[in-house]
Design an enzyme around this catalytic site. Structure first.
Site, PDB file in Angstrom:
ATOM      1  N   TYR A   1       0.788  -1.118  -0.104  1.00 19.54           N
ATOM      2  CA  TYR A   1      -0.095   0.065  -0.159  1.00 19.54           C
ATOM      3  C   TYR A   1       0.653   1.139   0.373  1.00 19.54           C
ATOM      4  O   TYR A   1       1.935   1.198   0.436  1.00 19.54           O
ATOM      5  CB  TYR A   1      -0.751  -0.224   1.370  1.00 19.54           C
ATOM      6  CG  TYR A   1      -1.497   1.403   1.526  1.00 19.54           C
ATOM      7  CD1 TYR A   1      -3.125   1.394   0.453  1.00 19.54           C
ATOM      8  CD2 TYR A   1      -1.569   2.108   2.205  1.00 19.54           C
ATOM      9  CE1 TYR A   1      -3.551   2.541   0.585  1.00 19.54           C
ATOM     10  CE2 TYR A   1      -2.824   3.324   2.524  1.00 19.54           C
ATOM     11  CZ  TYR A   1      -3.418   3.437   1.487  1.00 19.54           C
ATOM     12  OH  TYR A   1      -4.581   4.504   1.584  1.00 19.54           O
TER      13      TYR A   1
ATOM     14  N   ASP B   1       9.341   2.830   0.445  1.00 16.65           N
ATOM     15  CA  ASP B   1       8.009   3.793   1.151  1.00 16.65           C
ATOM     16  C   ASP B   1       8.231   3.150   2.242  1.00 16.65           C
ATOM     17  O   ASP B   1       7.538   2.398   2.676  1.00 16.65           O
ATOM     18  CB  ASP B   1       6.863   3.185   0.185  1.00 16.65           C
ATOM     19  CG  ASP B   1       5.653   3.784   1.377  1.00 16.65           C
ATOM     20  OD1 ASP B   1       5.665   4.490   1.923  1.00 16.65           O
ATOM     21  OD2 ASP B   1       4.424   4.326   0.856  1.00 16.65           O
TER      22      ASP B   1
ATOM     23  N   LYS C   1       3.899   8.651   9.117  1.00 19.61           N
ATOM     24  CA  LYS C   1       4.011   8.093  10.576  1.00 19.61           C
ATOM     25  C   LYS C   1       4.774   8.483  11.811  1.00 19.61           C
ATOM     26  O   LYS C   1       4.044   9.742  11.555  1.00 19.61           O
ATOM     27  CB  LYS C   1       3.403   6.660  10.125  1.00 19.61           C
ATOM     28  CG  LYS C   1       2.253   5.593   9.465  1.00 19.61           C
ATOM     29  CD  LYS C   1       2.079   4.744   9.777  1.00 19.61           C
ATOM     30  CE  LYS C   1       0.932   4.727   8.388  1.00 19.61           C
ATOM     31  NZ  LYS C   1       0.574   3.978   7.520  1.00 19.61           N
TER      32      LYS C   1
HETATM   33  C1  LIG Z   1      -0.388   4.440   6.240  1.00 17.09           C
HETATM   34  C2  LIG Z   1       1.076   4.697   4.637  1.00 17.09           C
HETATM   35  C3  LIG Z   1       0.484   4.999   3.675  1.00 17.09           C
HETATM   36  C4  LIG Z   1      -0.190   6.309   3.541  1.00 17.09           C
HETATM   37  O1  LIG Z   1       0.261   7.241   4.623  1.00 17.09           O
HETATM   38  P1  LIG Z   1      -1.161   8.618   4.634  1.00 17.09           P
HETATM   39  O2  LIG Z   1      -0.435   9.341   5.740  1.00 17.09           O
HETATM   40  O3  LIG Z   1      -1.860   7.157   5.320  1.00 17.09           O
HETATM   41  O4  LIG Z   1      -1.468   9.252   3.787  1.00 17.09           O
HETATM   42  C5  LIG Z   1       1.673   5.136   1.977  1.00 17.09           C
HETATM   43  N1  LIG Z   1       2.934   3.826   2.456  1.00 17.09           N
HETATM   44  C6  LIG Z   1       2.239   2.985   3.606  1.00 17.09           C
HETATM   45  C7  LIG Z   1       3.642   1.558   3.727  1.00 17.09           C
HETATM   46  C8  LIG Z   1       1.983   3.737   4.814  1.00 17.09           C
HETATM   47  O5  LIG Z   1       1.424   2.620   5.681  1.00 17.09           O
END
Ligand SMILES: *Cc1c(COP(=O)(O)O)cnc(C)c1O
Length: 430
Positions: free
Chosen positions: A144, A239, A267
């Site tokens: 994701y 990511d 995060k």
């Molecule tokens: C949570 C997440 C996102 C998106 O971040 P948001 O602050 O919810 O937009 C992108 N990449 C990874 C790996 C994530 O866990």
């Protein structure tokens, strides 16, 4: 456990908010119940509007690595707040956090702040496209990367849990530029990146997948990704929105000693406030406006309260032994959890990366999206409801991580294992 007030709020919320929630995974549909409404949190605990107390393993989906409302962070926010909440102008705080991020993350030479992980990833692929003058984005099934159009192809937990294949509203014209391939499959990776090299701008990946449940990379897989992207003029984007500041202060790249070209963060970097960031090699980052032609902007980017929270959090994480202690606690908890599953003959596979882990209800091994999908999600739903009822707050989906924070005490983890044992007993009888 009485949850009448939560039920009333959920009824009310559904009238003014679609599905009653501000983000779909919170709705608890896949685990067969309604969400509880949280009023406050402290340390490892969250408290709902009916006054029930829970030991929290969601940790706001990752950010709360110090636990909830740690004084060092709330005081830093309060201090910043007195001086004003937003200026739309450069501030000393963003410089300080930028320097901390560049110091911590081995591959990051320059960093741009945004307000969410989604913004970070969508900006990073725009930059990769601008830099390489190519269009195609390669990602992995079940990873994701936020909810931008280009990523909503086989996109991990939120989408899996709801059983939505991609999403209506995402034009074919856009996703035709996205290739999604299986995680941990060396041959398909090699074939894709070499045969389509002329069109591929970037490979974006979670260096440890954590949005189809936790799935570590196979030995050599990150190295392979690095080698192939380098050879084919493809930008490698890690990511690290979950793994950054979670697996180590320098994220997965430090842990596995691989240097991506660009890194996305979110995060933990905001210490519980809305922050995202993307950074990497100077020559690529210098392509961003105002230095270069790739446009990306944000009214609240680098917000002083959010920067203060991030700085205060990262300072705690930088203290000697922080990650050793957290990992030790998590490893012990995980091995005891595995032993309990074995004791009650529950088919289970526990995948863990530092202080984030998933117990998949399947014999495993779980190494990619397809093997994750062999999990018994219905059984997880039963387990989830049992745990919630006993005061343990887990993610309302089989395909998420359980996060352990600094605030989770040995006693609370032992209590969680007791509740797990009684839930496993019921699961084995169900
Ligand atoms: C949570 C997440 C996102 C998106 O971040 P948001 O602050 O919810 O937009 C992108 N990449 C990874 C790996 C994530 O866990």
């Amino acid at each position: 456990m009485n949850t009448d007030k939560s039920k009333a709020f959920f009824e009310r919320a559904q009238k003014s908010i679609p599905g009653g929630v501000s983000s779909p995974v919170r709705a608890c549909k896949s685990v067969g119940c309604d969400p509880v409404f949280i009023e406050r949190a402290a340390g490892s605990k969250v408290y709902d509007v009916d006054g029930n107390e829970y030991i929290d393993f969601v940790c706001s989906w990752g950010p709360m690595i110090l636990g909830h409302a740690p004084a060092v962070v709330t005081e830093a926010i309060a201090e910043a707040m007195k001086k004003g909440t937003s200026f739309g102008a450069p501030t000393p705080l963003e410089v300080e956090l930028a320097e901390m991020v560049c110091d911590a993350m081995p591959s990051v030479e320059k960093v741009r702040f945004v307000s969410s992980g989604t913004e970070a990833t969508m900006s990073a692929i725009r930059l990769a496209r601008g830099y390489t003058k190519k269009n195609v984005v390669v990602k992995f099934d079940g990873c994701y990367h936020g909810h931008a159009d280009s990523f909503l192809v086989k996109a991990g937990s939120g989408v899996i849990t709801l059983g939505i294949p991609g999403s209506p509203g995402v034009p074919e014209d856009i996703v035709k530029n996205t290739i999604s391939i299986p995680y941990n499959n060396f041959e398909i990776l090699e074939k894709t990146l070499t045969e389509e090299a002329d069109t591929i701008a970037c490979l974006i990946m979670e260096p440890v997948a954590a949005n189809m449940g936790v799935i570590p990379p196979a030995p050599g897989f990150l190295e392979k990704a690095r080698e192939l992207t380098k050879a084919n003029n493809i930008v490698l984007i890690f990511d690290e929105v979950i793994t950054g500041f979670r697996l180590s202060l320098g994220g997965a790249q430090k842990k596995f000693n691989i240097m991506p070209d660009l890194t996305c963060m979110g995060k933990i970097i905001g210490g519980g406030l809305p922050v995202g960031a993307y950074g990497g090699r100077s020559d690529i980052m210098n392509m961003i406006a105002p230095n270069g032609p790739v446009y990306q902007a944000g009214t609240l980017s680098g917000n002083p309260l959010a920067m203060a929270a991030g700085i205060a959090t990262l300072k705690e994480l930088a203290k000697p032994g922080f990650y050793d202690e957290l990992d030790r606690k998590a490893a012990k908890f995980a091995s005891e959890l595995e032993a309990l599953a074995a004791k009650y003959s529950i088919p289970a596979t526990l995948n863990r990366a530092g202080s984030v882990m998933t117990t998949f209800f399947t014999d495993g091994p779980v190494t990619d999206f397809d093997s994750a999908m062999t999990s018994d999600a219905e059984r997880y739903g039963f387990f989830y409801r049992e745990m919630l009822d006993q005061g343990i707050y887990l993610a309302p989906s089989q395909f998420e991580g359980a996060f352990i924070s600094e605030a989770h005490s040995t006693e609370e983890l032992a209590k969680t294992l007791e509740k797990t044992e009684s839930s496993f007993r019921k699961v084995s009888q169900s």
